[in-house]
Design a protein around this motif. Sequence first.
Motif, short mmCIF file in Angstrom:
data_model
loop_
_atom_site.label_atom_id
_atom_site.label_comp_id
_atom_site.label_asym_id
_atom_site.label_seq_id
_atom_site.Cartn_x
_atom_site.Cartn_y
_atom_site.Cartn_z
N ALA A 81 0.84 -1.21 0.00
CA ALA A 81 0.00 0.00 0.00
C ALA A 81 0.87 1.25 0.00
CB ALA A 81 -0.92 -0.01 1.22
N MET A 82 1.97 1.22 0.77
CA MET A 82 2.89 2.37 0.76
C MET A 82 3.49 2.56 -0.63
SD MET A 82 5.22 2.66 4.19
CE MET A 82 6.33 3.94 3.59
N ALA A 83 3.86 1.46 -1.28
CA ALA A 83 4.45 1.54 -2.62
C ALA A 83 3.46 2.16 -3.61
CB ALA A 83 4.90 0.16 -3.09
N VAL A 84 2.19 1.75 -3.50
CA VAL A 84 1.17 2.32 -4.39
C VAL A 84 0.99 3.81 -4.10
CG1 VAL A 84 -1.30 2.27 -4.94
CG2 VAL A 84 -0.02 0.12 -4.75
N ASN A 85 1.01 4.18 -2.83
CA ASN A 85 0.91 5.58 -2.45
C ASN A 85 2.06 6.38 -3.07
OD1 ASN A 85 1.25 8.04 -0.89
ND2 ASN A 85 -0.24 7.22 0.55
N LEU A 86 3.26 5.84 -3.00
CA LEU A 86 4.43 6.52 -3.57
C LEU A 86 4.33 6.62 -5.08
CD1 LEU A 86 7.13 4.79 -1.37
CD2 LEU A 86 6.36 7.15 -1.19
N ALA A 87 3.87 5.53 -5.70
CA ALA A 87 3.70 5.54 -7.16
C ALA A 87 2.65 6.56 -7.57
CB ALA A 87 3.31 4.15 -7.64
N HIS A 88 1.63 6.71 -6.76
CA HIS A 88 0.56 7.68 -7.02
C HIS A 88 1.11 9.11 -6.96
CE1 HIS A 88 -3.37 9.60 -6.78
NE2 HIS A 88 -3.04 10.14 -5.62
N SER A 89 1.99 9.35 -6.05
CA SER A 89 2.51 10.71 -5.86
C SER A 89 3.64 11.05 -6.82
CB SER A 89 3.02 10.88 -4.44
OG SER A 89 1.98 10.65 -3.55
N GLY A 90 4.42 10.07 -7.16
CA GLY A 90 5.55 10.33 -8.06
C GLY A 90 5.68 9.18 -9.02
N LEU A 91 5.07 9.35 -10.15
CA LEU A 91 4.99 8.30 -11.18
C LEU A 91 6.28 7.50 -11.32
CD1 LEU A 91 3.52 7.14 -13.72
CD2 LEU A 91 4.51 9.03 -14.98
N ILE A 92 6.15 6.18 -11.26
CA ILE A 92 7.31 5.32 -11.47
C ILE A 92 7.69 5.36 -12.95
CG2 ILE A 92 8.17 2.96 -11.40
CD1 ILE A 92 6.39 2.43 -9.05
N SER A 263 -10.27 -2.00 4.74
CA SER A 263 -9.68 -1.18 3.66
C SER A 263 -9.57 0.29 4.07
CB SER A 263 -10.46 -1.35 2.36
OG SER A 263 -11.79 -0.94 2.54
N ASP A 264 -10.55 0.79 4.81
CA ASP A 264 -10.45 2.19 5.27
C ASP A 264 -9.31 2.35 6.29
OD1 ASP A 264 -12.50 3.05 3.68
OD2 ASP A 264 -14.05 2.79 5.23
N ALA A 265 -9.16 1.34 7.12
CA ALA A 265 -8.07 1.38 8.12
C ALA A 265 -6.72 1.35 7.42
CB ALA A 265 -8.20 0.20 9.07
N LEU A 266 -6.60 0.54 6.35
CA LEU A 266 -5.33 0.48 5.61
C LEU A 266 -5.00 1.84 5.00
CD1 LEU A 266 -2.90 -0.96 4.34
CD2 LEU A 266 -4.40 -1.69 2.47
N ALA A 267 -6.02 2.48 4.41
CA ALA A 267 -5.79 3.80 3.81
C ALA A 267 -5.35 4.79 4.88
CB ALA A 267 -7.06 4.28 3.12
N GLN A 268 -6.03 4.76 6.02
CA GLN A 268 -5.74 5.70 7.11
C GLN A 268 -4.32 5.50 7.64
OE1 GLN A 268 -8.59 5.42 10.30
NE2 GLN A 268 -7.56 6.98 11.53
N ILE A 269 -3.96 4.26 7.89
CA ILE A 269 -2.66 3.99 8.50
C ILE A 269 -1.52 4.26 7.50
CG2 ILE A 269 -2.38 1.50 8.01
CD1 ILE A 269 -1.68 1.19 11.04
N THR A 270 -1.76 3.95 6.22
CA THR A 270 -0.74 4.20 5.19
C THR A 270 -0.45 5.70 5.11
OG1 THR A 270 -1.44 2.28 3.93
CG2 THR A 270 -0.17 3.93 2.74
N GLU A 271 -1.53 6.49 5.05
CA GLU A 271 -1.34 7.93 4.90
C GLU A 271 -0.76 8.56 6.17
OE1 GLU A 271 -5.14 8.90 3.17
OE2 GLU A 271 -4.56 7.74 1.40
N LYS A 272 -1.11 8.01 7.32
CA LYS A 272 -0.52 8.50 8.57
C LYS A 272 1.00 8.27 8.58
CE LYS A 272 -4.27 7.85 11.91
NZ LYS A 272 -4.50 9.22 12.34
N VAL A 273 1.39 7.06 8.25
CA VAL A 273 2.82 6.73 8.31
C VAL A 273 3.59 7.54 7.27
CG1 VAL A 273 4.52 4.89 7.95
CG2 VAL A 273 2.45 4.42 9.26
#
Lengths: 370, 178
Positions: A81-92, A263-273
Amino acid sequence: MKRARLPALLLLGGSLALAGACAELEKQTKKIQTDTSKASTHASETFQKPTKEVEEVHQGCVDRFDVKTVDFDEESSFGGAMAVNLAHSGLIVVDAVNPSTVKPEAKKKATEYKVKPTPKNEALRYLNTVGFNLGAQSERASVRYRFAVLSDDKVVNALSAPGGYVFLSRALLRKIESEDQLAGVLAHEIGHIVHRDALNGYSRVKVTACEAVSWVRKGTSGMKVPTGTMVPKELADSPLGKSIAKLMDSGSSALNLNSDENSDALAQITEKVVSSINDLGYAKEDEYKADEVAVDLLQSAGYSLAEYAKLLNSLQGGGALKNHPSGADRVAHIRKYIDQKLQSDPFFQPQPKDKAAIPLKDRLKPLLEG
Amino acid sequence: MKSLIRSRLALGAALAVLLAGGVAFAKLNPGQKVFVKAKNTKLLAKPEANSQVREILQPGDEVAWESGPEAKEFHRIKSPKNTEGYVFFSNLALERPKPEIFTGGTTKDARAFASSGAATRALAEGAIRYGDKKLNDQQAVAAVVTMEAIAAQVSAGDAAKLVAENGLIPAVGEKEKK
């Protein structure tokens, strides 16, 4: 895809420069920083010695949700999930597979995807070969490390996510002059994964959510943790708080991040970290430890340590991130570490003083274009 | 001027890393237990990189140190199967790698973890759902999947080829016993 809007930071490792985290979550994250940050002004004004009850609640949550309880399934799901977040913010920078062919790992293995042999993908294959050789000599040699490049041309940065994901910004790639320097950057990020640094952040968020739930259940408003930081009551009512409450009732520690109900918890915790690391970076000690792993791996593989030191010295570190040491401090720490290793580890051998750097031979050029 | 001084100091610090040698080595005792750290460590018949491979060892394997370093880079050891031979200094560590955590807090050593296949799994369902539904960005998911697919194509053989091309230390062997 959205392009990254990254803050002007100059560092190596640990900064997750992301635009995705929403303001409200950032506010909450700042409130719940525990081990890696100082308490908020409000908390330090009102902080008194923690009561026995505060300590018991905290310790109970640590025992239950500490990083030592996070299994590899949870680690890799969160890291993904973190990797997807990073890919979302800065295109691989990659010639990607067709999104319609993507299926969960249970239904399709990574080896089953057909990747086009384009110049970009071949350059990434080279990057992954350098990284594979280093990862296979690390303390977590069986983890499958994956390496990619983010399209950001401004911020010199490298970062990693649990489960083996490593990213370099294109701006950093432009500064790298040799394979030895490239290996140093990759090895440093492998170090963060070996030491589970981002995963520690993940566990701390779980612990804080547990504390919030515990205090709400006690019916009190004094939701302090031993550091004096206030735990926001809203955290108990958030998706993460609800998921953690269920775990507390079930007696389990592992959060099933692949379940739809979490799934909402995963989104919340990923964005928090992500936003927490984005604000502060890892602790100085974590950066030094990651450099120690880098030294071990470079020396073990036969890369030039001086080349890595040269790269660190060329970077302006520290500055924007409170916790990040400067390049000069890192080189000084590396020097001490080498002295210590030479005295204590018979498998650590000094390198020849004239060790030549390995040229990159334009192998990464396709990743720097377009 | 300040920046010139700073850059000279920085270069000096960088070079000092190289000058750290000359310190007395720590000593090992024959029979002392040490641990394999690199994947597919080759136990060689002679202290030569291209010597016959007697056995392939894996991270976490406990071996008995016998002597070394010989020919600068090799240590003589005895494997858990009592096979004697030579490995590169890079293949060994004083401490056993920490175990990986599995369901219910159980742990697996590096060898068991590797054979479980857990570490080579692709992007998990939750992460895909997060990208698709929360970020509404299927391209980001596809990019990470491609990153994983490219990494999965890279083998120990590819790493060995790179090592040979660049004159690096061949600590990581190809899996097959030659």
